[in-house]
Scaffold this motif. Sequence first.
Motif, PDB file in Angstrom:
ATOM      1  N   PRO A 304      33.477  57.282  59.263  1.00  0.00           N
ATOM      2  CA  PRO A 304      33.505  58.395  58.494  1.00  0.00           C
ATOM      3  C   PRO A 304      34.145  59.335  57.869  1.00  0.00           C
ATOM      4  N   GLN A 305      35.144  60.020  58.944  1.00  0.00           N
ATOM      5  CA  GLN A 305      35.716  61.186  58.781  1.00  0.00           C
ATOM      6  C   GLN A 305      36.974  60.818  57.929  1.00  0.00           C
ATOM      7  N   ALA A 306      37.573  59.889  58.457  1.00  0.00           N
ATOM      8  CA  ALA A 306      38.892  58.812  57.813  1.00  0.00           C
ATOM      9  C   ALA A 306      38.858  58.163  56.690  1.00  0.00           C
ATOM     10  N   LYS A 307      37.378  57.975  55.806  1.00  0.00           N
ATOM     11  CA  LYS A 307      37.598  57.556  55.340  1.00  0.00           C
ATOM     12  C   LYS A 307      37.273  58.684  53.572  1.00  0.00           C
ATOM     13  N   SER A 308      36.634  59.777  54.018  1.00  0.00           N
ATOM     14  CA  SER A 308      36.537  61.202  53.229  1.00  0.00           C
ATOM     15  C   SER A 308      37.988  61.721  52.890  1.00  0.00           C
ATOM     16  N   ARG A 309      38.696  61.422  54.012  1.00  0.00           N
ATOM     17  CA  ARG A 309      40.069  61.268  53.202  1.00  0.00           C
ATOM     18  C   ARG A 309      40.965  60.229  53.171  1.00  0.00           C
ATOM     19  N   LEU A 310      40.055  59.534  52.888  1.00  0.00           N
ATOM     20  CA  LEU A 310      41.823  58.411  51.961  1.00  0.00           C
ATOM     21  C   LEU A 310      41.514  57.897  50.312  1.00  0.00           C
ATOM     22  N   ALA A 311      42.372  58.984  49.649  1.00  0.00           N
ATOM     23  CA  ALA A 311      42.505  58.981  48.486  1.00  0.00           C
ATOM     24  C   ALA A 311      42.718  57.311  48.167  1.00  0.00           C
ATOM     25  N   VAL A 312      42.091  57.070  46.660  1.00  0.00           N
ATOM     26  CA  VAL A 312      42.375  55.038  46.563  1.00  0.00           C
ATOM     27  C   VAL A 312      42.461  55.026  44.832  1.00  0.00           C
ATOM     28  N   GLY A 313      43.675  54.520  44.653  1.00  0.00           N
ATOM     29  CA  GLY A 313      43.074  54.582  42.794  1.00  0.00           C
ATOM     30  C   GLY A 313      42.565  53.264  42.384  1.00  0.00           C
ATOM     31  N   SER A 314      41.598  53.925  41.288  1.00  0.00           N
ATOM     32  CA  SER A 314      40.687  52.510  40.818  1.00  0.00           C
ATOM     33  C   SER A 314      41.406  51.283  39.838  1.00  0.00           C
ATOM     34  N   ALA A 315      42.669  51.612  40.055  1.00  0.00           N
ATOM     35  CA  ALA A 315      43.346  50.704  39.371  1.00  0.00           C
ATOM     36  C   ALA A 315      45.372  50.718  39.609  1.00  0.00           C
ATOM     37  N   GLY A 316      46.153  49.943  39.235  1.00  0.00           N
ATOM     38  CA  GLY A 316      47.016  50.731  39.399  1.00  0.00           C
ATOM     39  C   GLY A 316      48.468  49.562  39.047  1.00  0.00           C
ATOM     40  N   PRO A 317      49.880  49.638  39.793  1.00  0.00           N
ATOM     41  CA  PRO A 317      50.733  48.450  38.782  1.00  0.00           C
ATOM     42  C   PRO A 317      49.868  46.748  38.762  1.00  0.00           C
ATOM     43  N   LEU A 318      50.714  46.360  37.438  1.00  0.00           N
ATOM     44  CA  LEU A 318      50.444  45.318  37.296  1.00  0.00           C
ATOM     45  C   LEU A 318      50.935  44.419  38.304  1.00  0.00           C
ATOM     46  N   GLN A 319      50.350  42.911  39.003  1.00  0.00           N
ATOM     47  CA  GLN A 319      50.857  41.997  39.578  1.00  0.00           C
ATOM     48  C   GLN A 319      50.212  40.682  38.463  1.00  0.00           C
ATOM     49  N   TYR A 320      51.613  40.369  38.499  1.00  0.00           N
ATOM     50  CA  TYR A 320      51.911  39.007  37.039  1.00  0.00           C
ATOM     51  C   TYR A 320      52.681  37.440  37.461  1.00  0.00           C
ATOM     52  N   LEU A 321      52.219  36.754  36.815  1.00  0.00           N
ATOM     53  CA  LEU A 321      52.815  35.546  37.342  1.00  0.00           C
ATOM     54  C   LEU A 321      53.634  35.538  35.027  1.00  0.00           C
ATOM     55  N   ALA A 322      55.074  35.653  35.928  1.00  0.00           N
ATOM     56  CA  ALA A 322      55.223  34.969  34.740  1.00  0.00           C
ATOM     57  C   ALA A 322      55.955  33.545  34.503  1.00  0.00           C
ATOM     58  N   ILE A 323      56.237  33.500  32.861  1.00  0.00           N
ATOM     59  CA  ILE A 323      56.213  32.147  33.132  1.00  0.00           C
ATOM     60  C   ILE A 323      57.499  31.474  32.020  1.00  0.00           C
ATOM     61  N   ASN A 324      58.323  30.795  32.725  1.00  0.00           N
ATOM     62  CA  ASN A 324      59.403  30.813  31.855  1.00  0.00           C
ATOM     63  C   ASN A 324      59.592  29.790  30.575  1.00  0.00           C
ATOM     64  N   VAL A 325      58.727  30.780  29.377  1.00  0.00           N
ATOM     65  CA  VAL A 325      59.407  30.199  28.293  1.00  0.00           C
ATOM     66  C   VAL A 325      60.057  28.828  27.890  1.00  0.00           C
ATOM     67  N   GLU A 326      61.762  29.156  28.404  1.00  0.00           N
ATOM     68  CA  GLU A 326      62.783  27.764  27.166  1.00  0.00           C
ATOM     69  C   GLU A 326      62.359  26.559  28.773  1.00  0.00           C
ATOM     70  N   ARG A 327      61.826  26.740  29.932  1.00  0.00           N
ATOM     71  CA  ARG A 327      61.064  25.582  30.593  1.00  0.00           C
ATOM     72  C   ARG A 327      60.100  25.394  30.407  1.00  0.00           C
ATOM     73  N   VAL A 328      58.781  25.806  30.597  1.00  0.00           N
ATOM     74  CA  VAL A 328      57.146  25.422  29.585  1.00  0.00           C
ATOM     75  C   VAL A 328      57.558  26.156  28.568  1.00  0.00           C
ATOM     76  N   LYS A 329      57.448  25.210  27.333  1.00  0.00           N
ATOM     77  CA  LYS A 329      57.789  25.443  26.693  1.00  0.00           C
ATOM     78  C   LYS A 329      56.298  25.294  25.562  1.00  0.00           C
ATOM     79  N   ASP A 330      55.667  24.668  25.313  1.00  0.00           N
ATOM     80  CA  ASP A 330      54.384  23.818  24.954  1.00  0.00           C
ATOM     81  C   ASP A 330      53.474  24.863  24.968  1.00  0.00           C
ATOM     82  N   VAL A 331      53.300  26.067  24.106  1.00  0.00           N
ATOM     83  CA  VAL A 331      52.162  27.237  24.303  1.00  0.00           C
ATOM     84  C   VAL A 331      50.932  26.539  25.112  1.00  0.00           C
ATOM     85  N   THR A 332      50.603  25.933  23.816  1.00  0.00           N
ATOM     86  CA  THR A 332      49.322  25.550  24.942  1.00  0.00           C
ATOM     87  C   THR A 332      49.345  25.402  26.812  1.00  0.00           C
TER      88      THR A 332
END
Length: 556
Positions: A304-332
């Motif tokens: 509990p004491q340590a937890k009270s000193r933990l600062a945490v972001g509700s959100a942050g940097p974006l983790q993503y899956l990039a799709i190579n549109v030159e190879r996966v050409k079909d938008v569907t």
Amino acid sequence: MNFDAYSVSSISRRGLLLGMGATTAVAALSACGANERSARTTGSATPTKGGTLTILMSGTDINWDPGRSQGMAVTSLALIHRRLTSWRIVKGTEAKVVPDLATDTGKASDGGRTWTFTLKDGLVAEDGSPITSEQIRHGVERTFAASLAGGLGYHKTLLAGTSGYTGPYRGKHLKSIETPDDRTIVFHLKAPFGDWPWIVSMPAFAPVPLKDNPTTYARKPVASGPYRVTEYKQGVAATLQRNPKWTPPSDDVRTALPDTIVFSMGQDSSVVTQRLIADSGNDRDAFGAEMVPPAQLPQVTSNPQAKSRLAVGSAGPLQYLAINVERVKDVTVRQAIAHAVDRKAAAAALGGEMGAAPATTYITPGIPGRQEYDLYPESTTKAQELLKGKKVGQLVLLVSNDEGTLALAQAIQQALRKVDISVKINPVESETWIEKTTQSDGSDYDLTIASWNPDYPSANANLQPLFASSEIGSGGFNLGRYHNVEVDRMLADVAALPMDQAKEKWARIDRRIAQDVPMVPLVYRRNAFLHGSGVSDFFVNPFPAYPNYLVMGVQK
């Protein structure tokens, strides 16, 4: 995010782009985060002036030269170097650009191609010399010298007449920067750019003495901010003490509460966490520059004491899956992939609720103008409908070979298997990943995983680097190799607008790009930082998702 030995002195977005595997520090970034708390924590002390604040960091070096820095405007270098503008970071609110050395955030003319700034009266550097517009021009111009490569360089592509320019050390100046008097500086841009007030908050726009030595300035900078470097032992510690020439009334973003700030280098992150949990001695007035290692978060949150000193972001940097549109050409097919991806499984691979929150937009939380939407809610049924009658060969998922990224890749592989898309995971060293995704012709992958944290609080810094066709190859980070003439025009048109007019339009571009699915948002990382009980004003917002060094204090 380029960390300069991965200290938070240089936090920006580039290390996150390494697919979380460039070094152990980047791996730590990829797997950290915690619960929903994003606040000045309940264990924070009452702010007082005086005392010594200690910053515990794993890096063994800090480069204090603003020309080579990729640091954000609220971390280490901003304690030493002021810029024309800065960021106002207040708990629970969006970042705002505000004047720093300048009297305002700039006056635009010539349709947004020319920006004029006037310096505040009476500004003085630590050596007693007046801070002048020529020193700021020199600070910008010296970034074009080959020996000072590596810093944030947005201004290099935005300023007019920079082709072939190699810096001021042979007496040449850029015609696109004028200094008609000691307090006035004028920038001429190639094209209108509404985010220029954000650009001049970057390290390159700090004043530098005209006769600086670029080979030694990293160790002996001349301070314009509230602190100066008084001692530097590489690999051991850097000590900052008050700059007596700094005047509080001229600075609205730095509280300068501690008398001394010590960066303690070469510290093991797991040991730092144990020390901060114990909260004894000088560690009461310390915090960890790196995020809490994921394996230790349960230990922190169960105390509990340590937890009270933990600062945490509700959100942050974006983790993503990039799709190579030159190879996966079909938008569907790309739409089907977006529907098939299990974001909850992706979050679970990164520590679950404590490590990440499901993401649906390209613009990250905390960025002005962001609007929430979800074009592709998880639906195996919808994905199968879109794939009906289509033949999708085996897709190659290229990733850096760190543990966190591999776990995320496996979650994606399993989700796509449910809709009969076969994925081959190809793990490589981080340097190889960078070469194959940013330097080559894109023939080595169909999919890849990366993260993004914008360099400044604007949706432009989310969208242009990831989706402009100019960012394909040659070191750019359009990893989906997305090229759309309409989107390029939209990006350029909105970038030319004043910031207040551009906000909602960025959100429209976000949705427009999503229709083509060059990227699937996976999760927003949650960054968790631990501090001692004597540290005050310690909080983490969604952006920049790191503590604000400029407002912290300690109990005396």
